[in-house]
Structure formats: C-alpha cells, structure tokens
Design an enzyme around this catalytic site. Structure first.
Site, PDB file in Angstrom:
ATOM      1  CG  LEU A 109      37.695  44.821  33.491  1.00  0.00           C
ATOM      2  CD1 LEU A 109      37.823  43.439  34.084  1.00  0.00           C
ATOM      3  CD2 LEU A 109      38.564  45.802  34.247  1.00  0.00           C
TER       4      LEU A 109
ATOM      5  CG  HIS B  64      28.161  31.740  38.216  1.00  0.00           C
ATOM      6  ND1 HIS B  64      27.952  31.378  39.519  1.00  0.00           N
ATOM      7  CD2 HIS B  64      29.387  32.304  38.167  1.00  0.00           C
ATOM      8  CE1 HIS B  64      29.035  31.721  40.223  1.00  0.00           C
ATOM      9  NE2 HIS B  64      29.903  32.287  39.426  1.00  0.00           N
TER      10      HIS B  64
ATOM     11  NE  ARG C  55      32.466  30.631  37.694  1.00  0.00           N
ATOM     12  CZ  ARG C  55      32.766  31.879  37.416  1.00  0.00           C
ATOM     13  NH1 ARG C  55      32.608  32.343  36.196  1.00  0.00           N
ATOM     14  NH2 ARG C  55      33.221  32.672  38.358  1.00  0.00           N
TER      15      ARG C  55
ATOM     16  CG  LEU D 200      37.566  40.204  36.646  1.00  0.00           C
ATOM     17  CD1 LEU D 200      37.735  40.565  38.117  1.00  0.00           C
ATOM     18  CD2 LEU D 200      36.684  41.231  35.977  1.00  0.00           C
TER      19      LEU D 200
END
Lengths: 644, 249
Positions: free
Chosen positions: A43, A266, A337, A448
């Site tokens: 990305l 995670h 998380r 992201l």
C-alpha cells in the site's frame, strides 16, 4: 546527534496545512530530472510510486515478489478507518486522532497522528475514484462498520478483503504509470543495501532473484516501503516472504531503529495445530462485532472439553465466562487488540483454555445467528467462515470458532521525522516500515489508513522539500560507493554459501522464533529477556558456523534468499530484546510483568518513558546506542487507558 | 500419512526438465499442501539436494502467488488455492503428481515457478481508472446501487494466480482479463475509458500469446475465488461494442 522530529510549530489542526505551504516546491519542468527509488510495492510503496510518478518524478519500483500485486497488504481483511462521520455518530478528525493516540497508549507523536486522521478522509475519496468496490448501503452510499478501540462506526470495507481491494487500487494506479513510462518496475529484485554518497542516500544495491546478479541503482532519494518485521517470531500472520532486510541494512548504514519491541499480538487468529505449522492465519477483528469471546467458567469444564468428554454446544450459559464483556462492560468484545490478547492469555494460563493444546478461546456466533439470521452473518463474514472451515475442518456456523493471539503487526520501525525521513538524509520510510503513528499498539483498520496516507498524501509533499535543495545532476552508479556496497553484498553471498554446515535456514528461524515468542512476546520480564539475549547471541554464532545453504548464487535459490533474511532477523531480535529491557514500564503491546496495575492492566511510567527509543547501530557485535525523542502531549491528557 | 510425490524438476528456463519421484512420510492431515512440501524440502536440504522451488507467500489464499498443478488440476482437488489445500484431502499411500502451470505465456523459471508478468502487462494496458492522486470528488458523491457494487466486487476478487489459464486447454486468459474489464465496466468510475479499456486489454492479452476462449468453462470451475464466466460474456459484449463504435480505426 539530537533527534529533530521537525514537528511544525502552531496549533495541532493547522500544522500540516502550514507545513505544506512552508515546504519547498520542485518546479514541474525540474521534476523530470529527479529519480526516486521506491522499495516495496504494498500500500505505501505502490501509492507513493504512483503519486510521485504522476507529479513527474522518474520512479524505479522494486519488489522481491513476481508482481507488485503480491505484497502482503493484500491480506488485510477488516477495513480502513476514516473520519468521514458519514454515520452521524459523532466522529471527527479530532476523535480519530484521539482514539489513535489513546489506543497507542500515548507513545505516538501527536502531530503525526493528527495528520493521519486529517488525510484519512481523502483516502476514501481517492480509492472510490479508482474504482475500489467498497461495501454500500441500498441507497448507494458507503457502508461502515465498527472496529476495536472506537465507539463510532468509521471503518470502510470491501467484504473481508479490504486490503486486497485497496492494494489492487494502488496497483492499478502504479500500473498506469508503468504504462506511461514514468515508473520502471523491477520485480523479483531484493534490496540488499543502501548506497550513501557524501552522507546522503543515493541509491541501492539489489540482488536479482532469478539470475543472482548484484545490481546498482541510483536515485536522488530512496523510499523504503518494506513493511514490518513480525516474521522475527517465525510464526506470525505475515506472509512467508515478509522480512526486515531492507530496513535492517538501512539501519546498519545509519538509520536509527525506533521502538523495535513494540509488536502487536492480534487476538483473533486460528490457533497453532502442530510443529509443522509455517504461518498463522488471522481471522479479522471485525468478527468481534458479532462474535462473543468466552471460555468455560471453570478449569474442570475446560478440561472435560479438551478431553472430548463434553460437547461445546452443551455447555450451559451460566457455565460460560464471557470474560471481555464481564471485565470491560462498555467496550466488551471490542476492546483494543493488546487488551483482548492479554486477557485470552490470562484465561488460558488459568487452565481454562480450549482446543487440545489448551491455548485457545472461543469466538461464538450462536447469539448473532439467532438474532440476525444465518444469511446476514454469511453476507458479512462468509469468506472468513469458509477460510476457517478450510483450515480447521470445523464449521463455525455450527460450533464456535477457536482463536488465539498471534504476532501480527510491528509498530516499531525506522525512526522518521515529520517528513517521513530517516536519520539518513534522502532516505525515507513509509507505512509499517516506519515507527511513527501507532505508538505502542495499533488500532484495527489503521494500518491500511497509514500506508495509504504516507504514500498518497504525505510523501508527495515532503519529498519536494528535500529534492528542491538537491542538485538534479544524475547520480552515477560507477561511483566507488556503489562498487563498495556491491562487493560487500557479493562477499556476504559467498560467505553464506561457503559455510556448508549441518542445519537448515528454517531450523535457525524456528529457534529464533521460539526465543522471541517465549521471552519477548505477549508478556516480558527482565529476567526472561536477559536469558533470551544470551540465547540469541549464541544462535547468531551457530548460524554463521553451521547453517547449510545449498546451490549457487547464479540461480533462483530460495534457501539463499531466506538465509539473508534470517541472518538479519537474528540481529534484529537482539535489538528488540535490548529495547524491551530498557523500557521499564508496560504500554500497549509491550507488557512487562513487573509493571502492571492491581487489575493486571499495563502500567505506564509517563515520567520516565514518554519517549521514542531510537537505536543507533554501532558496528558488528557492539551494543547499540540509545537516543531519546521526548514525546510532548499538548492536546491530550495522559490517562490510564480504560475500556471498562 | 505416507505419500509418493512425482514432481516436475527443471533447473532453469532452458533446461528440458522432467519428473522426479520422492517418497515423503510423517505427513499429518492438518498440514497444508505447502507445509507438506516444506517437509520434503527440509529432508532434501538435509541430504544436500536442491530443494523443490515453488512460489508461495501469504499462505492464506489471497496473494495469488502459489500455483501448482496437482494431479491434473490447478490448485488441486478443491476449488481453493494450493496454500489453503490441506492434506486431509488426500489419502495415505497416494501418489501425487505436481507440475507447474503450463502455458506459453507463463514460461517456467525453475521447477514449479513460472513467470506470470504477462498478467501485469494486461493490467498496464488499461486495467485502471485514469485518476491521479488528489482532486477527486467526495466518496459519497458517486452513489452506486448495492447490487452493482456487489457484482463489481465479485469480479474484483480475482487474485491473479493464473489457475484459469492453467485449467484452459487453450491457455486463455479471458477469465482474468474479463474480471478486471467487468469490475470497471460495471462501476460509474470506469465509464469514461470503458471502450478503450476493453480494446487495449484484449489486444495485450492476445499479444502475450494466450489462447482463445472456446467456452468450456474449465476456468470458472477451477477458479479459487469463484470468478464467474459471465464476466467473459460481459467482456465480449464490451469488446465488440467498443470495436464497432471505435474511433481507433
């Protein structure tokens, strides 16, 4: 050297606008005289390469994959945050900023995080314009879901494949520039070193993975968009090829490495099934919107379950402990998380874990299916349920999923200033490869956002400021520095091929992973870390005397590729341990058992540790030197994070 | 489990290549297919033999890197990627034949690794909306009916693995190309370049040496992401209407 973060003066909300105005510009006719190298095409890399090429710079883009579209950004599932407030639920740029700073347990820079929240809204516009098929409501407008660590719905998504769609969007923009001749693509090329001329990054040396050729490439600036280093743990949710090599080689050339011990575990991954396992698979955090996390209320019930004496669906409501809902009534299953992971570890440590190994908790959709119907759940999570069934052989519509925490993301990375420049002039780090925005814990759907923010909307402005004061004279790859770097790479290849020891590269990688997971994973102690450091030192010695790398350089050689990467992981592992030992506090994903509240929450020490720990490489087998960048909080009040 | 593997070994692009048989033992049903190959490679390395080279990366079925033609089917017996195929789909004592994708446009690099950069060049020919960074309208200014967005997403799910080409007797890349053409033809953002896109991408596909489509549907049957063959019909329509009204004469 004093670390200058170059944070612009002025009120938080005006910093970025002012900074853009104050940054020097490169005239359009001159842009075509500059060359920029972008390493990595995920990305951050693809969006940066495309955006810079659109501006007129000549870009060379490198990836070790066969195609830019393979980068691991593609595997992100859940979504991307943006402060659009389309849901009218009280979201704003400031709230996204606040949630991110708080979620990161107050170990990120205010100015960077605010900028991230500010440009987040433009990312969604950009991706939609590219044709990214985000989920929509029946009225045709964009849909949102909620995610951990936030009380508003600001996450945009494309089924459970948001990363894929965003990456393919950036890849399409990149492809357009390849067709225009503004980007030259170098697939199956691995960066082996940064080349420095007069103290500035002026190029890289790569190894062509098909022919083994060591090649020199010059530029006026180099961008590392090479992702995170979670594979230091061997088992992680990262792709098999994800590695730290580019960042580590830059570190050895003088780029400081910041907060290396900040790794994210995670909470929702498919549990380990055996020694053969090569990677762990994530189940998107979005599942926690509808799934309820629980374990049996007593050790005895858990034991019966593990032995197969009772069936999970027969366990009565009162014998189930929905531990996140019980401990954190206001956030429930949507706590951040790090909190969710740690609590899963606690209940398993108490002997209440499930699965044959006792290292798993349930994520149960029974109530959601009852409430919304199977088809609704299927439309939201169908592909994730299928994936789970594929891997485990169990049907999550019938029995609860089993999940366990796994290494997922690394908040640490190369130190960068507000312009995303490392401590090497002309060398930038974007996306997960830098340290800057997530503090000690990253919120879901923010990776992201950061990758694309850096690539589409930050670097196109900040790089101009540097290039404007760099003469556009072409950089010559016959410069002795290129030859020196290339020779060093060749020597290293020869050295690895010559050892001809007894143990495979994977043997060392697995061993390193075990040390790191046990002592530098979800919970850390000074004693354990010291022990681990000695073990890693020994492992490094063993590696360089006993590793077996077959074949030759002049061919596609997977074990040679991997040997380079594992050698760097071993060195990084040692630095992570130094960093974890130095940080005598708990914050976010860094949990030192010695520092916790009576309720078992992370206990920060803001007086002594509200700083970024940036490490300087001092030479082979030397202890690294620590530099501190104090974190100044002018807009948020530091509090004990509470999700109760 | 004990298995016999017949694997295509080829040193490099110019080598002739051939099958080599390897026995493997200690295979558990919970292993993925690639983890089974990891076991083989560890054994080979121990014996000083060159490990079998195959492409793989994310191992969660989304990057499209893994390939392998297993017992005559791309990605093996299930409609999934090789990395998501588990050994419980095989039985003890079975012989498994493993080959690379076979297509003129996908030359073999080594062993089971092929070069799929032809796919990148097809996308470069027009698989995008020509918008630069910045200066775009607010996302909600482009409303899209949910049914259309869902159809576009169905097509956009393609992972570019190339199984469609490997499955096709003509090594046609129609399913891959049509998935991208469809996604953008369905969406309002793709309308401006709709015609030139179809023309250019089809021309590039042909230039790469992929074969023609004869509608056997093998691609759809083997696609790990369930990309529908209706995309091919849509691309044909796009292409023909583009050609008959083309300004590129």
């Amino acid at each position: 050297m004093i670390l200058d973060s170059k944070i612009p003066a002025g009120p938080l909300a005006e910093k970025w606008t002012k900074h853009k105005f104050n940054s020097k510009l490169v005239n359009p006719a001159n842009k075509r005289k500059y060359e920029v190298i972008v390493v990595g095409t995920g990305l951050a890399g693809a969006s940066a390469a495309a955006s810079l090429a659109e501006l007129g710079y000549n870009v060379k883009a490198f990836t070790f994959h066969d195609s830019p579209r393979r980068a691991h950004s593609i595997a992100a599932q859940g979504g991307i945050n943006a402060a659009k407030n389309y849901q009218n639920d009280g979201d704003s740029v400031f709230r996204l900023f606040y949630d991110t700073i708080k979620g990161g347990d107050y170990r990120a820079r205010e100015a960077n995080v605010y900028r991230l929240a500010e440009v987040s809204v433009k990312i969604i516009d950009q991706c939609v314009a590219q044709g990214v098929p985000f989920a929509r409501e029946y009225g045709g407008l964009l849909a949102n879901r909620s995610f951990g660590g936030a009380q508003v719905s600001r996450t945009f998504y494309a089924r459970g494949q948001t990363g894929q769609q965003l990456l393919l969007g950036a890849y399409s923009a990149l492809s357009r520039q390849v067709a225009n001749g503004k980007v030259k693509l170098y697939p199956r090329s691995e960066m082996m070193d940064v080349v420095m001329i007069d103290g500035h990054a002026r190029g890289i040396v790569t190894r062509n993975l098909i022919t083994g050729a060591v090649e020199s490439h010059s530029a006026h600036a180099v961008l590392l968009c090479t992702g995170g280093y979670g594979n230091v743990f061997y088992l992680s949710t990262n792709a098999m090829g994800s590695n730290v090599t580019a960042a580590w080689r830059a570190h050895k050339r003088g780029a400081y490495f910041a907060n290396p011990c900040f790794t994210q575990i995670h909470p929702t991954c498919i549990p380990v099934s055996g020694d053969h396992q090569s990677k762990l698979t994530l189940m998107s955090e979005s599942l926690r919107n509808d799934g309820r996390v629980w374990v049996p209320a007593t050790k005895e019930t858990a034991e019966k379950l593990r032995k197969g004496q009772i069936n999970v669906n027969d366990i009565k409501e009162e014998d189930r402990d929905y531990f996140l809902e019980r401990k954190y009534p206001s956030f429930g299953n949507l706590v951040p998380r790090d909190v969710a992971s740690r609590n899963a570890k606690y209940v398993c440590d108490e002997g209440r874990g499930v699965n044959e190994t006792g290292e798993a908790v349930f994520l149960d959709f029974r109530d959601a299916i009852k409430r919304d119907g199977k088809s609704t759940i299927e439309s939201k999570y169908g592909n994730l349920f299928d994936m789970y069934k594929q891997i485990t052989g169990e049907d999550p519509y019938q029995v609860p999923m089993m999940i366990y925490p796994a290494v997922h993301y690394t908040m640490g990375g190369l130190w960068v200033d507000y312009n995303l420049m490392t401590t090497i002039p002309g060398l930038y780090a974007l996306g997960e490869a830098n340290f800057s925005d997530h503090g000690a814990n990253r919120l879901g759907a923010s990776a992201l956002m950061q990758g694309l923010a850096d690539g589409y909307f930050v670097i196109p402005y900040t790089i101009g400021d540097y290039l404007a004061s760099t003469p556009p004279k072409p950089v010559d790859t016959t410069h002795p520095e290129f030859q020196k770097a290339a020779t060093e790479v060749k020597n290293r290849v020869d050295q690895l091929l010559k050892i001809n020891g007894k143990k495979s590269v994977d043997y060392f990688h697995k061993k390193l992973g075990k040390i790191m997971w046990n002592e530098c994973g979800m919970a850390r102690t000074a004693e354990g870390l010291k022990k681990a450091k000695a073990e890693i030192k020994q492992l490094k010695k063993d590696f360089w005397s006993d590793v077996k790398v077959l074949g030759t350089n002049e061919e596609l050689n997977l074990s040679l590729e991997k040997a380079h990467r594992v050698a760097d992981f071993i060195e990084l592992g040692e630095l992570m341990i130094d960093d974890a030992l130095n940080r005598d506090e708990s914050c976010g994903g860094h949990f030192r058992e010695e520092f916790q509240t009576p309720e078992g929450e992370a206990l920060r020490d803001d007086e002594n540790f509200a700083y970024v720990a940036a490490w300087k490489y001092m030479g082979e087998n030397q202890e690294e030197e620590l530099y501190k960048e104090p974190l100044v909080f002018e807009n948020v009040k530091l509090t004990q994070r509470s999700y109760k | 489990m004990q298995l016999t593997l017949k694997i295509w070994r080829q040193k490099n692009a110019s080598d002739k290549g051939g099958f080599v048989t390897y026995p493997v033992s200690d295979v558990s049903k919970d292993m993925s297919f690639l983890e089974m190959l990891d076991v083989l490679n560890e054994n080979l390395t121990e014996k000083g033999e060159d490990p079998v080279h195959f492409d793989h990366d994310c191992r969660e079925g989304i990057c499209g890197t893994c390939s392998l033609y297993i017992n005559g089917k791309p990605h093996g017996p299930l409609q999934t990627t090789t990395c998501q195929l588990h050994m419980r789909s095989f039985s003890d004592g079975q012989t498994i034949t493993i080959e690379p994708w076979r297509a003129k446009a996908f030359p073999i690099v080594k062993d089971l690794v092929v070069n799929r950069s032809a796919f990148d060049r097809i996308i470069q020919a027009g698989g995008y909306v020509s918008v630069g960074t910045g200066g775009v309208p607010d996302a909600n200014e482009i409303p899209i009916p949910k049914t259309i967005a869902d159809l576009a997403m169905d097509a956009a799910q393609c992972i570019g693995c190339g199984a469609c080409v490997a499955a096709c007797k003509n090594a046609s890349a129609m399913l891959f190309t049509s998935a991208k053409v469809s996604q953008l033809a369905l969406l309002p953002q793709g309308q401006v370049e709709r015609k030139t896109r179809a023309e250019k991408m089809v021309a590039q596909m042909d230039a790469e040496g992929f074969g023609a489509c004869t509608n056997t549907g093998a691609c759809e049957a083997e696609c790990p992401k369930g990309i529908s063959i209706t995309n091919i019909a849509r691309m044909n329509r796009e292409y023909f209407s583009a050609v008959v009204s083309s300004e590129n004469v």
